[in-house]
Design a protein around this motif. Structure first.
Motif, PDB file in Angstrom:
ATOM      1  N   ASP A  62      37.746  39.536  49.473  1.00 36.88           N
ATOM      2  CA  ASP A  62      36.523  40.022  48.821  1.00 36.88           C
ATOM      3  C   ASP A  62      36.822  40.812  47.563  1.00 36.88           C
ATOM      4  N   THR A  63      37.765  41.692  47.619  1.00 35.18           N
ATOM      5  CA  THR A  63      37.990  42.589  46.489  1.00 35.18           C
ATOM      6  C   THR A  63      39.425  42.482  45.975  1.00 35.18           C
ATOM      7  N   GLN A 114      39.370  50.190  32.151  1.00 36.52           N
ATOM      8  CA  GLN A 114      39.865  49.007  32.875  1.00 36.52           C
ATOM      9  C   GLN A 114      40.879  49.502  33.897  1.00 36.52           C
ATOM     10  N   CYS A 115      40.709  49.114  35.156  1.00 37.37           N
ATOM     11  CA  CYS A 115      41.627  49.560  36.203  1.00 37.37           C
ATOM     12  C   CYS A 115      42.999  48.922  36.014  1.00 37.37           C
ATOM     13  N   LYS A 116      44.012  49.748  35.978  1.00 35.79           N
ATOM     14  CA  LYS A 116      45.377  49.235  35.846  1.00 35.79           C
ATOM     15  C   LYS A 116      45.845  48.563  37.128  1.00 35.79           C
ATOM     16  N   GLY A 117      45.257  48.936  38.251  1.00 36.62           N
ATOM     17  CA  GLY A 117      45.652  48.361  39.536  1.00 36.62           C
ATOM     18  C   GLY A 117      45.120  46.963  39.763  1.00 36.62           C
ATOM     19  N   CYS A 118      43.803  46.783  39.615  1.00 41.35           N
ATOM     20  CA  CYS A 118      43.194  45.483  39.933  1.00 41.35           C
ATOM     21  C   CYS A 118      42.725  44.699  38.715  1.00 41.35           C
ATOM     22  N   GLY A 119      42.520  45.352  37.589  1.00 44.99           N
ATOM     23  CA  GLY A 119      42.098  44.654  36.385  1.00 44.99           C
ATOM     24  C   GLY A 119      40.606  44.629  36.137  1.00 44.99           C
ATOM     25  N   ARG A 120      39.830  45.187  37.077  1.00 43.11           N
ATOM     26  CA  ARG A 120      38.378  45.200  36.875  1.00 43.11           C
ATOM     27  C   ARG A 120      37.968  46.327  35.933  1.00 43.11           C
ATOM     28  N   SER A 121      36.823  46.118  35.292  1.00 43.55           N
ATOM     29  CA  SER A 121      36.278  47.172  34.439  1.00 43.55           C
ATOM     30  C   SER A 121      35.674  48.261  35.322  1.00 43.55           C
ATOM     31  N   PHE A 122      35.424  49.417  34.722  1.00 40.69           N
ATOM     32  CA  PHE A 122      34.800  50.523  35.453  1.00 40.69           C
ATOM     33  C   PHE A 122      33.479  50.068  36.072  1.00 40.69           C
ATOM     34  N   GLY A 123      32.670  49.359  35.290  1.00 41.10           N
ATOM     35  CA  GLY A 123      31.382  48.876  35.792  1.00 41.10           C
ATOM     36  C   GLY A 123      31.529  47.895  36.948  1.00 41.10           C
ATOM     37  N   GLU A 124      32.522  47.023  36.858  1.00 45.32           N
ATOM     38  CA  GLU A 124      32.752  46.050  37.936  1.00 45.32           C
ATOM     39  C   GLU A 124      33.184  46.759  39.224  1.00 45.32           C
ATOM     40  N   VAL A 125      34.017  47.784  39.091  1.00 43.39           N
ATOM     41  CA  VAL A 125      34.439  48.553  40.267  1.00 43.39           C
ATOM     42  C   VAL A 125      33.224  49.263  40.869  1.00 43.39           C
ATOM     43  N   GLN A 126      32.431  49.904  40.024  1.00 45.80           N
ATOM     44  CA  GLN A 126      31.289  50.681  40.500  1.00 45.80           C
ATOM     45  C   GLN A 126      30.215  49.813  41.163  1.00 45.80           C
ATOM     46  N   GLN A 127      30.017  48.593  40.650  1.00 52.74           N
ATOM     47  CA  GLN A 127      28.925  47.762  41.148  1.00 52.74           C
ATOM     48  C   GLN A 127      29.391  46.595  42.020  1.00 52.74           C
ATOM     49  N   TRP A 128      30.635  46.623  42.449  1.00 54.09           N
ATOM     50  CA  TRP A 128      31.208  45.493  43.177  1.00 54.09           C
ATOM     51  C   TRP A 128      30.358  45.054  44.363  1.00 54.09           C
ATOM     52  N   VAL A 141      28.970  34.587  43.227  1.00 54.35           N
ATOM     53  CA  VAL A 141      29.275  33.889  41.975  1.00 54.35           C
ATOM     54  C   VAL A 141      29.809  34.875  40.943  1.00 54.35           C
ATOM     55  N   GLN A 142      29.187  36.036  40.842  1.00 51.95           N
ATOM     56  CA  GLN A 142      29.651  37.055  39.894  1.00 51.95           C
ATOM     57  C   GLN A 142      31.039  37.574  40.271  1.00 51.95           C
ATOM     58  N   LYS A 143      31.273  37.782  41.562  1.00 46.07           N
ATOM     59  CA  LYS A 143      32.594  38.239  42.005  1.00 46.07           C
ATOM     60  C   LYS A 143      33.666  37.214  41.670  1.00 46.07           C
ATOM     61  N   ARG A 144      33.376  35.931  41.864  1.00 43.72           N
ATOM     62  CA  ARG A 144      34.364  34.893  41.557  1.00 43.72           C
ATOM     63  C   ARG A 144      34.646  34.848  40.053  1.00 43.72           C
ATOM     64  N   ALA A 145      33.637  35.130  39.223  1.00 43.06           N
ATOM     65  CA  ALA A 145      33.850  35.165  37.775  1.00 43.06           C
ATOM     66  C   ALA A 145      34.816  36.300  37.417  1.00 43.06           C
ATOM     67  N   VAL A 146      34.663  37.440  38.051  1.00 39.56           N
ATOM     68  CA  VAL A 146      35.575  38.560  37.815  1.00 39.56           C
ATOM     69  C   VAL A 146      36.981  38.180  38.282  1.00 39.56           C
ATOM     70  N   TRP A 147      37.078  37.600  39.474  1.00 42.33           N
ATOM     71  CA  TRP A 147      38.378  37.159  39.982  1.00 42.33           C
ATOM     72  C   TRP A 147      39.045  36.193  39.003  1.00 42.33           C
ATOM     73  N   ARG A 148      38.299  35.210  38.490  1.00 41.75           N
ATOM     74  CA  ARG A 148      38.889  34.242  37.543  1.00 41.75           C
ATOM     75  C   ARG A 148      39.432  34.960  36.307  1.00 41.75           C
ATOM     76  N   ARG A 149      38.662  35.907  35.794  1.00 34.84           N
ATOM     77  CA  ARG A 149      39.085  36.633  34.600  1.00 34.84           C
ATOM     78  C   ARG A 149      40.359  37.436  34.856  1.00 34.84           C
ATOM     79  N   ILE A 150      40.399  38.203  35.935  1.00 36.88           N
ATOM     80  CA  ILE A 150      41.579  39.045  36.148  1.00 36.88           C
ATOM     81  C   ILE A 150      42.813  38.207  36.480  1.00 36.88           C
ATOM     82  N   VAL A 151      42.631  37.076  37.153  1.00 35.95           N
ATOM     83  CA  VAL A 151      43.766  36.191  37.431  1.00 35.95           C
ATOM     84  C   VAL A 151      44.271  35.573  36.126  1.00 35.95           C
TER      85      VAL A 151
END
Length: 133
Positions: free
Chosen positions: A72-73, A87-101, A107-117
């Motif tokens: 999931d995360t 931007q989180c140095k650990g996972c790569g998500r933006s502050f907003g993505e972490v806060q609103q996960w 679909v939105q979560k998978r888009a974030v996953w694709r970007r950080i990968v």
């Protein structure tokens, strides 16, 4: 608006093919039968994403069934956004993505996953890759 990426459709098809193999090499499981036309349309159109609203109920259920098997995360418990980083140095998500996960759709979560990968720069992909397993 985010779409479902073709690689997620492929992964879902492969997941269901492995889970419910064809008994005779011809018949497909209901999940693969639902996702195959989506994949074919993407290939035919040369598209990378499909609008989730255009999926049949069966295709969306098959995709969500695969999605539930994914982590999931991307968090690896090294959160630099709590220290003020955008931007989180650990996972790569933006502050907003972490806060609103928790509020993001699959679909939105998978888009974030694709970007950080694709970026591959977060510690989850480099120094602390073992934590991500």
């Amino acid at each position: 608006m985010h779409g479902i990426h073709i690689t997620d459709i492929e992964a879902a098809i492969n997941h269901w093919r492995q889970r419910h193999p064809s008994p005779d090499g011809v018949r497909l499981s209901p999940e693969v039968r639902a996702l195959a036309p989506v994949y074919a349309r993407l290939i035919h159109a040369g598209a990378q994403e499909v609008n989730p609203a255009s999926l049949s109920a069966a295709a969306m259920q098959a995709w969500l069934g695969w999605y539930e098997t994914q982590p999931d995360t991307p968090c690896i418990a090294i959160c630099s956004t709590s220290q003020g980083d955008a931007q989180c140095k650990g996972c790569g998500r933006s502050f907003g993505e972490v806060q609103q996960w928790l509020e993001l759709s699959p679909v939105q979560k998978r888009a974030v996953w694709r970007r950080i990968v694709a970026e591959g720069t977060a510690l989850r992909f480099t120094r602390y890759a073992e934590r991500a397993k």
